[in-house]
Design a protein around this motif. Structure first.
Motif: not given
Length: 187
Positions: A127-136
């Motif tokens: 989800f776009l409001d969870n950028p930490a997951s994108g970093r992972v």
């Protein structure tokens, strides 16, 4: 199947794990970033989830951390088959374990496990409001596709925009893969 990394054991979930799984997952800050988990999350939800776990070669795992106080559930990770030849990576980590690199370490372990099972192409989203997951995902070698889709989250009770990534497991090690990571698997 079991996967052992330097600090983690990835193992199947058992019905006896329901209470501990509930304690680990029953945080709105976690559930809101998942598509299928309901909020509030109850022991009965954990029991239902664990009862549908799958066979011994499933690629869904509880993430067990070996910490000073013992071994405990800190999350869940898995790769599930989608329609066609696609597979999707999904994961969550309990809030008091955030920032320790567990998602990345578990991700490396599960990607190696599914590679040995013949999986070659995986997608994932956050989800776009969870950028930490994108970093992972980027640490795991996933590349953004540029696609954003609205995805329903049971925990949010609505659709929210989700960014998508892809990874080809035929490629050499991902940028950021730790060559010293020791990943061992057992059926």
């Amino acid at each position: 199947m079991f996967v052992r990394t330097r600090r983690l054991m990835l193992r199947p979930g058992w019905i006896e794990d329901a209470a501990e799984l509930t304690r680990a997952l029953a945080h709105e800050s976690v559930v809101r970033n998942l598509s299928r988990a309901p909020w509030p999350y109850a022991v009965s939800d954990a029991e239902e989830f664990l009862s549908r776990w799958g066979g011994p070669m499933t690629s869904r795992f509880l993430i067990m951390a070996h910490e000073e106080t013992g071994v405990r559930i800190v999350g869940c990770i898995g790769v599930e088959a989608l329609e066609g030849a696609q597979h999707e990576l999904g994961y969550w980590i309990t809030p008091d374990a955030w920032g320790r690199g567990y998602a990345t370490e578990a991700g490396r372990g599960v990607l190696e496990a599914v590679r040995t099972m013949g999986v070659r192409h995986i997608e994932a989203g956050h989800f776009l409001d969870n950028p930490a997951s994108g970093r992972v995902l980027r640490k795991l070698g996933f590349r953004p596709t540029g696609e954003v889709r609205n995805v329903h989250s049971r925990g949010r009770g609505t659709e929210s925009p989700c960014a998508y990534y892809t990874r080809d497991l035929n490629e050499t090690r991902a940028t950021g893969d730790d060559p010293d990571d020791d990943v061992r698997m057992a059926a």
